[in-house]
Design an enzyme around this catalytic site. Structure first.
Site, PDB file in Angstrom:
ATOM      1  N   LYS A   1      -7.729  39.341  45.743  1.00  0.00           N
ATOM      2  CA  LYS A   1      -7.552  39.388  44.314  1.00  0.00           C
ATOM      3  C   LYS A   1      -6.301  38.623  43.885  1.00  0.00           C
ATOM      4  CE  LYS A   1      -9.198  44.128  44.609  1.00  0.00           C
ATOM      5  NZ  LYS A   1      -8.718  45.509  44.734  1.00  0.00           N
ATOM      6  N   GLY A   2      -5.439  38.338  44.847  1.00  0.00           N
ATOM      7  CA  GLY A   2      -4.103  37.816  44.536  1.00  0.00           C
ATOM      8  C   GLY A   2      -4.092  36.507  43.774  1.00  0.00           C
TER       9      GLY A   2
ATOM     10  N   GLU B   1      -4.823  29.729  46.622  1.00  0.00           N
ATOM     11  CA  GLU B   1      -4.231  30.938  47.218  1.00  0.00           C
ATOM     12  C   GLU B   1      -2.983  31.361  46.462  1.00  0.00           C
ATOM     13  OE1 GLU B   1      -4.563  33.191  49.391  1.00  0.00           O
ATOM     14  OE2 GLU B   1      -5.616  32.538  51.191  1.00  0.00           O
TER      15      GLU B   1
ATOM     16  N   ASP C   1       1.340  33.494  54.231  1.00  0.00           N
ATOM     17  CA  ASP C   1       2.384  34.231  54.956  1.00  0.00           C
ATOM     18  C   ASP C   1       2.325  33.783  56.423  1.00  0.00           C
ATOM     19  OD1 ASP C   1       4.287  36.152  55.583  1.00  0.00           O
ATOM     20  OD2 ASP C   1       2.915  37.832  55.485  1.00  0.00           O
TER      21      ASP C   1
ATOM     22  N   LYS D   1       5.555  31.157  52.872  1.00  0.00           N
ATOM     23  CA  LYS D   1       6.734  31.653  53.599  1.00  0.00           C
ATOM     24  C   LYS D   1       6.817  30.908  54.927  1.00  0.00           C
ATOM     25  CE  LYS D   1       6.184  36.422  51.936  1.00  0.00           C
ATOM     26  NZ  LYS D   1       5.826  37.789  52.384  1.00  0.00           N
TER      27      LYS D   1
ATOM     28  N   PHE E   1       8.945  40.517  51.179  1.00  0.00           N
ATOM     29  CA  PHE E   1       7.696  40.908  50.521  1.00  0.00           C
ATOM     30  C   PHE E   1       7.874  40.775  49.015  1.00  0.00           C
ATOM     31  CE2 PHE E   1       4.298  43.653  49.044  1.00  0.00           C
ATOM     32  CZ  PHE E   1       3.274  43.260  49.891  1.00  0.00           C
ATOM     33  N   VAL E   2       6.968  40.057  48.375  1.00  0.00           N
ATOM     34  CA  VAL E   2       7.098  39.810  46.936  1.00  0.00           C
ATOM     35  C   VAL E   2       5.880  40.335  46.178  1.00  0.00           C
ATOM     36  CG1 VAL E   2       8.632  37.819  47.135  1.00  0.00           C
ATOM     37  CG2 VAL E   2       6.158  37.464  47.217  1.00  0.00           C
TER      38      VAL E   2
HETATM   39  P1  IMP Z   1      -1.513  35.819  56.098  1.00  0.00           P
HETATM   40  O1  IMP Z   1      -2.823  35.841  56.824  1.00  0.00           O
HETATM   41  O2  IMP Z   1      -0.423  36.495  56.910  1.00  0.00           O
HETATM   42  O3  IMP Z   1      -1.073  34.438  55.647  1.00  0.00           O
HETATM   43  O4  IMP Z   1      -1.682  36.782  54.851  1.00  0.00           O
HETATM   44  C1  IMP Z   1      -1.980  36.337  53.603  1.00  0.00           C
HETATM   45  C2  IMP Z   1      -2.276  37.503  52.680  1.00  0.00           C
HETATM   46  O5  IMP Z   1      -1.365  38.600  52.881  1.00  0.00           O
HETATM   47  C3  IMP Z   1      -2.051  37.047  51.262  1.00  0.00           C
HETATM   48  O6  IMP Z   1      -3.211  36.466  50.711  1.00  0.00           O
HETATM   49  C4  IMP Z   1      -1.633  38.327  50.579  1.00  0.00           C
HETATM   50  O7  IMP Z   1      -2.762  39.065  50.181  1.00  0.00           O
HETATM   51  C5  IMP Z   1      -0.898  39.108  51.648  1.00  0.00           C
HETATM   52  N1  IMP Z   1       0.558  38.915  51.540  1.00  0.00           N
HETATM   53  C6  IMP Z   1       1.353  38.237  52.398  1.00  0.00           C
HETATM   54  N2  IMP Z   1       2.644  38.262  51.985  1.00  0.00           N
HETATM   55  C7  IMP Z   1       2.651  38.977  50.835  1.00  0.00           C
HETATM   56  C8  IMP Z   1       3.706  39.352  49.918  1.00  0.00           C
HETATM   57  O8  IMP Z   1       4.908  39.036  50.071  1.00  0.00           O
HETATM   58  N3  IMP Z   1       3.325  40.089  48.847  1.00  0.00           N
HETATM   59  C9  IMP Z   1       2.038  40.465  48.616  1.00  0.00           C
HETATM   60  N4  IMP Z   1       1.020  40.131  49.449  1.00  0.00           N
HETATM   61  C10 IMP Z   1       1.332  39.397  50.555  1.00  0.00           C
END
Ligand code: IMP
Length: 185
Positions: free
Chosen positions: A47-48, A103, A107, A135, A156-157
């Site tokens: 949903k982000g 996106e 992260d 990040k 974390f944001v």
């Molecule tokens: P990744 O697979 O570790 O890159 O995770 C990506 C997903 O984790 C993002 O689409 C977000 O839903 C969630 N996420 C990662 N970091 C944050 C953050 O700082 N705040 C909120 N959601 C996050």
């Protein structure tokens, strides 16, 4: 929602509404130039990415279609594992289309890496990625993300689509949370 509604929960505003909108202006201009004469399929990741998709799409002049995917990443707590399940697939056949994944944040990159492989296997003309936030210090895989709004530290944001426990998505800016909010995570 604005900062006064949740001032006790906020630590620091990282990116103001003006900064976000200015950067989206720049990204949209670059995307328009790169895709001139072509039609784009924007794929938002629920949903982000709702806010960034809405604000980016409205700035684009090239013709776009918009579709959505929802995925869930198996993992512990807030950490992604890279093992992904599709909760909602695209309604659109991407064969021969120029796909731009939209996106909110990259992260570890594990979710996006899976998504890229999945969409590439469907025979699109091209697949690129636009993310509002990244990040770099958290990266576990090296990914070629063509459009990045802001590189941020590994905190974390929340806000502008990003949640903590499904809250704060409707903040118009991006902020870090006060430690008491996530102390029990
Ligand atoms: P990744 O697979 O570790 O890159 O995770 C990506 C997903 O984790 C993002 O689409 C977000 O839903 C969630 N996420 C990662 N970091 C944050 C953050 O700082 N705040 C909120 N959601 C996050």
């Amino acid at each position: 929602m604005d900062a006064s509604d949740i001032s006790d929960d906020l630590d620091q505003v990282l990116l103001t509404e003006d900064q976000l909108h200015q950067r989206l202006d720049e990204l949209a201009a670059t995307i328009d130039a790169d895709y001139a004469g072509r039609e784009l399929l924007l794929v938002g990741v629920l949903k982000g990415a709702v806010m960034v998709m809405a604000d980016l799409a409205r700035r684009l002049h090239v013709p776009v279609q918009m579709d959505w995917m929802a995925v869930s990443s198996y993992g512990s707590g807030t950490k992604s594992s890279g093992v992904v399940r599709i909760l909602k697939d695209l309604d659109t056949d991407v064969t021969g289309q120029h796909v731009l994944i939209v996106e909110d944040i990259v992260d570890s990159g594990l979710t996006l890496s899976w998504l890229l492989a999945n969409l590439r296997s469907r025979g699109p003309a091209s697949v690129e990625v636009a993310t509002l936030l990244r990040k770099p210090e958290s990266a576990k895989v090296s990914l070629d993300v063509r459009y990045v709004g802001f590189d941020i530290p590994p905190a974390f944001v929340v806000g502008y689509g990003l949640d903590h426990d499904q809250r704060y998505r409707n903040l118009p800016f991006v902020a870090t949370l006060a430690p008491h909010v996530y102390a029990d995570d």
